[in-house]
Design an enzyme around this catalytic site. Structure first.
Site, PDB file in Angstrom:
ATOM      1  N   ARG A 109     -22.895 -27.918 -75.529  1.00 19.44           N
ATOM      2  CA  ARG A 109     -21.689 -28.196 -75.868  1.00 19.44           C
ATOM      3  C   ARG A 109     -21.935 -29.440 -77.171  1.00 19.44           C
ATOM      4  NH1 ARG A 109     -21.263 -27.249 -70.722  1.00 19.44           N
ATOM      5  NH2 ARG A 109     -20.325 -25.209 -70.254  1.00 19.44           N
ATOM      6  N   GLU A 134     -24.201 -22.783 -59.116  1.00 17.88           N
ATOM      7  CA  GLU A 134     -24.417 -21.365 -58.725  1.00 17.88           C
ATOM      8  C   GLU A 134     -25.785 -21.019 -58.099  1.00 17.88           C
ATOM      9  OE1 GLU A 134     -21.954 -22.137 -61.359  1.00 17.88           O
ATOM     10  OE2 GLU A 134     -20.850 -21.848 -59.498  1.00 17.88           O
ATOM     11  N   ASP A 137     -14.523 -21.923 -55.960  1.00 18.48           N
ATOM     12  CA  ASP A 137     -15.121 -22.449 -57.272  1.00 18.48           C
ATOM     13  C   ASP A 137     -14.308 -23.380 -58.187  1.00 18.48           C
ATOM     14  OD1 ASP A 137     -17.248 -22.717 -59.149  1.00 18.48           O
ATOM     15  OD2 ASP A 137     -16.862 -20.721 -60.046  1.00 18.48           O
TER      16      ASP A 137
END
Lengths: 268, 557
Positions: free
Chosen positions: B138, B200, B309
């Protein structure tokens, strides 16, 4: 004045007088001229003979391109421990890596030839390069050779000339030597020096970083990144000459510098 | 000939000229000091941090482009990404030079006026580097003469800002355990701060600060407390060792309080909350850390024992405004779990919380902002769905309108399936799976990104609403609905323009006060980052990434 201005390719930026002077300087070093000395150090015959020895004796383990053993690239002059020609001769004749490389019994001309072939970058028609002492080379780079006054290494030095921090993995020994002995033959075209005059009458000197039909990007003498629209320029001159002249250092000194430059391997 | 000699002489002595001519140069770029970043609002011609300033408001004082002249906006340049995949980079612009990344870890210095590249640095990641949801990066941070980038294989690299050469590299996390970095680093004072991804993969999350000059570690804060630390008892047994809680979005900073704020991601395994009983601190929380020491000052957990999540990886947006008649230091937060929150950022005290989309995983919030959990029976849908009611994409706050703008997903739900899963180092640690609720059996659901030019899922499976939230009430003053969902961030300007986009590839400008559509351009690729704005030589530019293209707009000459 026409817009956009024509790009001028300067055949030579040197005045006739300066050119004669630099020729004289070269001549003054006489027998120490690197190109001559290197040619004499290893003959073309030695390199070609070495290529045959290499194929027969070395290629089985090191591979035809010399890069199949971990950490070693013979063609690019990357070795685990060896630096000088004497080192190489010692490894070949005495073995290395705890016996994983056996000792080879070669005739002197065979040994000489295979080292020549390695130093020529596996090019049978090439020129063998002598690689000297990196510590002395570093001192020359920062001192007498005046390399560090334009080139940057590991965050130190000006950025106006190309940064050499990883030059040892980018260039072969032959190209490194040539960049000192015959800089015009090795200057990458993108790196050409430029002089720009803008419509605001600003004159900008720099090294080209990128160019397209309508714009040009460079790093200027103040180490600023600059981008110009060509239509906004009064003139845009591109030098066909490298910024520095062929070196006047001795052959041994150039070999030491090559030795040093090969140690510059960037951030691992 | 005199001129030519001069040319040569100047070039020969380029190095020696630097100090002598530095004061003479007209366009000499100034060094990027901490003070400049601290006062970023005073130089709106630049975009100095990920979110445009430490308060992360993504609001610019530039006002050359207005509702009146916006029809004159045109593309000035487009830069095509050289690699495939969603392009989430956020440009930094400093004195006419733009610093961007392209996936996985290339950095480029670009002329902000022409889009032409000065240099590119390419980092090769370890082969076993992995991230759950795309090889994203990013963007970079800049301080002094250096550019900083986190890498997929969990290193932090400092580059020379002028020539792009690497200066140092430090190992932040172990790639063999699937630690990674996708966020843009945050510069605070003399430190560069990053967090790690891997929620994850059963990592133990942390945020870590390095000396910006040397790369020496200054402090490190684990987002899961170890034995003996407060909050450790919110975990059972050894669950804490691989409980996730990553940080993959750039935080904010309040210089007066000397606090940095970070949104913390989901606990692991993602979808089997019963496997890790307890609140699982500090997953799905905002944490306030001392900028000098990394010491935790306060935390607020949005979603205890999360099984959906619902990462709290949103941007902590800082505003100073009256609250019940008292000038207050606040934090505005539209959370992935469907609630909008207002917190006191001095103490972390909960002030307001309201759901902004349909929510059924909770029946509301108590007086401390803790949700009343209402888990749905097996096989029944949960609102909002797995990608959340919003997510990581940056919001904006305009001090002129007093409104908080963000992309929300409406009418989007997920059916979760929990499974026991044993942790294995470096492997996905999800604890089940999910399907998106669709109106017809086998119909396409909304995915993580858009890969199909035909919207076969339709708005019946989920769609976007750009919300203009009034933080005083927790009610949207207006909203602007789109057919597809949107992962686009927001930009507001002093001319009351709001720039944003979405997965459909429309880049549009709205009246920030009313939500009226003023202008749009069909760029064709999904917009998954916020636009930015800057000014060079008196011209205001807007840059946005759509698909594989970065486009920069300005008014017609």
């Amino acid at each position: 004045m026409t817009y956009p201005p024509q790009k001028h390719r300067l055949q030579s930026l040197l005045s006739p007088r300066l050119w004669r002077l630099s020729c004289l300087l070269l001549l003054a070093t006489g027998g120490q001229s690197v190109a001559q000395e290197s040619d004499h150090q290893y003959t073309s015959e030695a390199i070609q003979a070495g290529s045959r020895v290499y194929v027969q004796q070395c290629a089985l383990c090191h591979g035809p391109q010399g890069e199949t053993v971990d950490g070693i690239n013979l063609r690019l002059g990357q070795f685990r421990t060896a630096r000088t020609d004497d080192d190489l001769a010692g490894v070949i004749s005495g073995g290395a890596a705890g016996g994983r490389m056996p000792a080879f019994t070669l005739r002197p001309e065979e040994l000489n030839g295979v080292i020549a072939y390695i130093r020529a970058g596996f090019d049978p028609s090439g020129v063998a390069i002598s690689i000297g002492d990196a510590t002395r080379g570093k001192a020359l780079f920062e001192g007498k050779g005046e390399c560090a006054s334009c080139h940057r290494v590991n965050g130190k030095g000006p950025r106006t000339a190309p940064d050499l921090s990883d030059i040892g993995v980018l260039r072969t020994p032959a190209i490194l030597q040539n960049s000192m002995v015959a800089p015009a033959a090795t200057l990458l075209p993108i790196n050409r020096a430029v002089r720009i005059v803008t419509r605001r009458e600003e004159t900008v000197f720099g090294r080209r970083l990128n160019e397209d039909t309508y714009t040009v990007q460079l790093i200027d003498a103040n180490e600023q990144l600059r981008s110009f629209v060509k239509a906004d320029l009064v003139s845009y001159e591109l030098s066909s000459e490298p910024v520095h002249q062929p070196t006047t250092l001795s052959g041994d000194e150039v070999a030491d510098l090559v030795g040093y430059l090969l140690t510059l391997r960037g951030m691992q | 000939m005199k001129t030519l000699n001069h040319f040569l002489i100047v070039l020969l002595s380029l190095g020696g000229l630097i100090s002598a001519s530095a004061t003479l140069a007209q366009n000499q770029a100034q060094e990027i000091t901490y003070d400049r970043i601290l006062n970023a609002a005073e130089e709106p011609q630049n975009w100095l941090t990920y979110n445009g300033g430490y308060a992360s408001q993504r609001y610019s004082e530039l006002d050359q482009i207005t509702p009146r002249n916006i029809d004159d906006l045109e593309v000035k340049w487009t830069l095509q990404n050289q690699v495939f995949g969603a392009w989430q980079t956020n440009p930094i612009v400093i004195d006419g030079i733009m610093y961007i990344t392209q996936r996985p870890n290339d950095v480029m210095a670009v002329d902000a006026v022409t889009g032409r590249v000065f240099w590119m640095y390419r980092h090769t990641n370890a082969e076993n580097a992995r991230v759950c949801c795309g090889a994203n990066n990013r963007g970079v941070a800049v301080l002094g003469d250096k550019v900083y980038m986190g890498t997929q294989d969990a290193h932090l690299i400092a580059l020379d800002r002028i020539n792009g050469k690497p200066l140092w590299k430090v190992k932040v996390g172990d790639v063999n355990f699937a630690y990674s970095i996708t966020m843009a680093p945050l510069i605070v004072k003399d430190k560069v701060i990053v967090g790690v991804g891997g929620g994850e993969y059963g990592i133990r999350g942390f945020v870590v600060a390095y000396d910006a000059e040397t790369g020496e570690e200054a402090w490190k804060f684990y987002t899961i407390p170890g034995p003996g630390e407060p909050g450790h008892d919110s975990w059972d047994g050894d669950d804490w060792e691989h409980g996730g809680a990553p940080i993959w979005i750039t935080g904010s900073f309040d210089p007066e309080l000397n606090l940095t704020y970070w949104g913390v991601g989901n606990p692991g395994p993602d979808w089997n909350a019963a496997q890790r009983p307890g609140d699982n601190l500090y997953s799905d929380s905002v944490i306030a850390l001392d900028a000098d020491t990394g010491e935790l000052k306060w935390h607020f957990q949005f979603t205890p024992n999360d099984g959906y999540d619902y990462d709290a990886v949103q941007v902590p947006l800082l505003v100073d405004m009256d609250w019940n008649g008292t000038p207050s230091k606040l934090m505005l937060w539209a959370n992935r779990n469907g609630y909008f929150y207002v917190l006191d950022r001095v103490t972390g005290k909960y002030l307001l919380g309201k759901n902004y989309v349909k929510v059924n995983w909770s029946s509301g919030l108590d007086e401390n902002g803790r949700p009343f959990a209402t888990p749905q029976p097996e096989g029944m849908p949960t609102w909002p769905g797995n990608q959340g009611a919003t997510n990581w994409y940056p919001p904006s706050y305009s001090p002129r309108t007093g409104l908080f703008y963000f992309s929300a997903w409406e009418d989007y739900a997920t059916i979760y399936r929990a499974e026991e899963q044993e942790y294995e180092p470096g492997r996905a640690f999800l604890g089940g799976g999910f399907t998106v609720l669709t109106p017809a059996q086998g119909a396409p659901g909304v995915g993580i990104g858009r890969t199909n030019p035909i919207n076969t899922w339709t708005d019946e499976v989920g769609h976007a609403a750009l919300m203009a939230m009034d933080p005083q009430t927790g009610e949207a003053k207006w909203k602007y609905e789109q057919f597809d969902v949107s992962d686009s961030g927001m930009l507001t300007t002093a001319s009351d323009l709001l720039f944003t986009g979405g997965r459909e590839g429309h880049f549009h400008a709205l009246d920030a006060r009313t939500g009226e559509l003023l202008w749009k351009a069909s760029l064709g690729g999904q917009i998954v980052m916020a636009p930015i704005t800057f000014m060079v030589d008196g011209v205001q530019y807007i840059t946005v990434v759509s698909g594989h293209a970065m486009s920069t707009f300005a008014l017609r000459d």
